[in-house]
Motif scaffolding. Structure first.
Motif, PDB file in Angstrom:
ATOM      1  N   LYS A 195       0.831  -1.204   0.000  1.00 27.88           N
ATOM      2  CA  LYS A 195       0.000   0.000   0.000  1.00 27.88           C
ATOM      3  C   LYS A 195       0.863   1.250   0.000  1.00 27.88           C
ATOM      4  O   LYS A 195       0.600   2.202  -0.741  1.00 27.88           O
ATOM      5  CB  LYS A 195      -0.919  -0.010   1.222  1.00 27.88           C
ATOM      6  N   GLU A 196       1.911   1.234   0.840  1.00 24.14           N
ATOM      7  CA  GLU A 196       2.804   2.386   0.896  1.00 24.14           C
ATOM      8  C   GLU A 196       3.570   2.552  -0.412  1.00 24.14           C
ATOM      9  O   GLU A 196       3.763   3.675  -0.895  1.00 24.14           O
ATOM     10  CB  GLU A 196       3.780   2.215   2.064  1.00 24.14           C
ATOM     11  N   LEU A 197       4.003   1.419  -1.011  1.00 22.06           N
ATOM     12  CA  LEU A 197       4.729   1.471  -2.277  1.00 22.06           C
ATOM     13  C   LEU A 197       3.832   1.995  -3.403  1.00 22.06           C
ATOM     14  O   LEU A 197       4.254   2.818  -4.231  1.00 22.06           O
ATOM     15  CB  LEU A 197       5.263   0.086  -2.630  1.00 22.06           C
ATOM     16  N   THR A 198       2.579   1.513  -3.446  1.00 18.37           N
ATOM     17  CA  THR A 198       1.635   1.984  -4.455  1.00 18.37           C
ATOM     18  C   THR A 198       1.395   3.480  -4.341  1.00 18.37           C
ATOM     19  O   THR A 198       1.372   4.207  -5.345  1.00 18.37           O
ATOM     20  CB  THR A 198       0.294   1.241  -4.323  1.00 18.37           C
ATOM     21  N   SER A 199       1.236   3.948  -3.126  1.00 14.68           N
ATOM     22  CA  SER A 199       1.017   5.376  -2.896  1.00 14.68           C
ATOM     23  C   SER A 199       2.226   6.189  -3.339  1.00 14.68           C
ATOM     24  O   SER A 199       2.084   7.257  -3.957  1.00 14.68           O
ATOM     25  CB  SER A 199       0.723   5.619  -1.419  1.00 14.68           C
ATOM     26  N   LYS A 200       3.421   5.672  -3.081  1.00 16.92           N
ATOM     27  CA  LYS A 200       4.640   6.370  -3.461  1.00 16.92           C
ATOM     28  C   LYS A 200       4.779   6.458  -4.979  1.00 16.92           C
ATOM     29  O   LYS A 200       5.107   7.521  -5.540  1.00 16.92           O
ATOM     30  CB  LYS A 200       5.857   5.653  -2.869  1.00 16.92           C
ATOM     31  N   VAL A 201       4.477   5.344  -5.687  1.00 17.94           N
ATOM     32  CA  VAL A 201       4.569   5.330  -7.155  1.00 17.94           C
ATOM     33  C   VAL A 201       3.547   6.283  -7.764  1.00 17.94           C
ATOM     34  O   VAL A 201       3.858   7.018  -8.723  1.00 17.94           O
ATOM     35  CB  VAL A 201       4.356   3.891  -7.682  1.00 17.94           C
ATOM     36  N   VAL A 206       2.262  11.385 -10.592  1.00 19.79           N
ATOM     37  CA  VAL A 206       1.562  12.655 -10.649  1.00 19.79           C
ATOM     38  C   VAL A 206       2.545  13.806 -10.705  1.00 19.79           C
ATOM     39  O   VAL A 206       2.345  14.780 -11.437  1.00 19.79           O
ATOM     40  CB  VAL A 206       0.637  12.808  -9.422  1.00 19.79           C
ATOM     41  N   ALA A 207       3.639  13.693  -9.977  1.00 17.14           N
ATOM     42  CA  ALA A 207       4.641  14.774  -9.960  1.00 17.14           C
ATOM     43  C   ALA A 207       5.293  14.952 -11.327  1.00 17.14           C
ATOM     44  O   ALA A 207       5.658  16.067 -11.719  1.00 17.14           O
ATOM     45  CB  ALA A 207       5.694  14.471  -8.908  1.00 17.14           C
ATOM     46  N   LYS A 208       5.412  13.861 -12.093  1.00 17.16           N
ATOM     47  CA  LYS A 208       6.031  13.953 -13.407  1.00 17.16           C
ATOM     48  C   LYS A 208       5.061  14.546 -14.424  1.00 17.16           C
ATOM     49  O   LYS A 208       5.437  15.113 -15.403  1.00 17.16           O
ATOM     50  CB  LYS A 208       6.495  12.554 -13.864  1.00 17.16           C
TER      51      LYS A 208
END
Length: 214
Positions: A201-207, A212-214
């Protein structure tokens, strides 16, 4: 944590104050106490009194009254038609309505911690009063004392590993197997599936955030 002394007073099968010296010998650092005796000689009363001292009236204690029913907290303490309650019957018959459990513990620095939980049942009051006296702290009472016990001395979920009734080993191996496994996983922090799910869950949120930032 080492038990130095435990006093049971007018509770369950123990009439009057009964003090047990439990500290290990001077030349020993052992910290396991085994209570042995014939059926009906107070082993379960002893164990349940210790559980009451640390956690009050828990669901586990209420379930232990009878297999087919679970009394309310009030019924467990005061008694009902099928259960005598926590007050010793001889004391009740003599007009004594006070009962208590107290202990002197030793911490890792050999300093004393005093705990007492008591009831005055004369006016059908089933509430308990808890006091903790620990080194370098002012005395703690009731909710603050309970919070200290659970956060510093013994979390509620760990109690089955410290106070164990060998007569219930069959029941524990069958009915409570899943519950015990969960507590072991919590104690050892090895809940693999839950930990993996959290990491994913944390990894998915980070990706997603990076995308979005890109």
């Amino acid at each position: 944590m080492i038990f130095k002394e435990l006093t049971l007073n007018n509770i369950f099968s123990y009439y009057g104050p009964r003090t047990f010296k439990l500290a290990p010998p001077v030349d020993s650092d052992g910290n396991i106490v085994v209570i042995m005796g014939r059926n009906g000689f107070g082993k379960t009363s002893f164990l349940n009194s210790v559980k009451l001292l640390f956690a009050g009236v828990t669901k586990e204690l209420r379930q232990s009254v009878q297999n087919d029913r679970m009394p309310t907290e009030k019924s467990f303490v005061l008694g009902d038609k099928d259960w005598w309650g926590i007050l010793n019957q001889k004391a009740r018959n003599e007009g004594i309505f006070n009962c208590s459990v107290s202990a002197i513990l030793l911490d890792e620095s050999n300093r004393e911690i005093q705990i007492e939980r008591k009831w005055d049942l004369q006016n059908s009051n089933y509430e308990n009063h808890l006091t903790v006296k620990a080194p370098y702290n002012a005395p703690l009472f009731d909710e603050a004392a309970q919070q200290y016990i659970f956060s510093v001395l013994l979390p509620l979920g760990f109690m089955p590993f410290f106070f164990f009734d060998a007569e219930e080993i069959g029941h524990l191996a069958e009915a409570n197997r899943i519950q015990l496994i969960e507590k072991m996983e919590q104690l050892l922090n090895i809940r693999s599936a839950d930990n993996l799910k959290l990491c994913l869950k944390e990894l998915t949120s980070k990706v997603q955030n990076e995308y979005v930032a890109k």
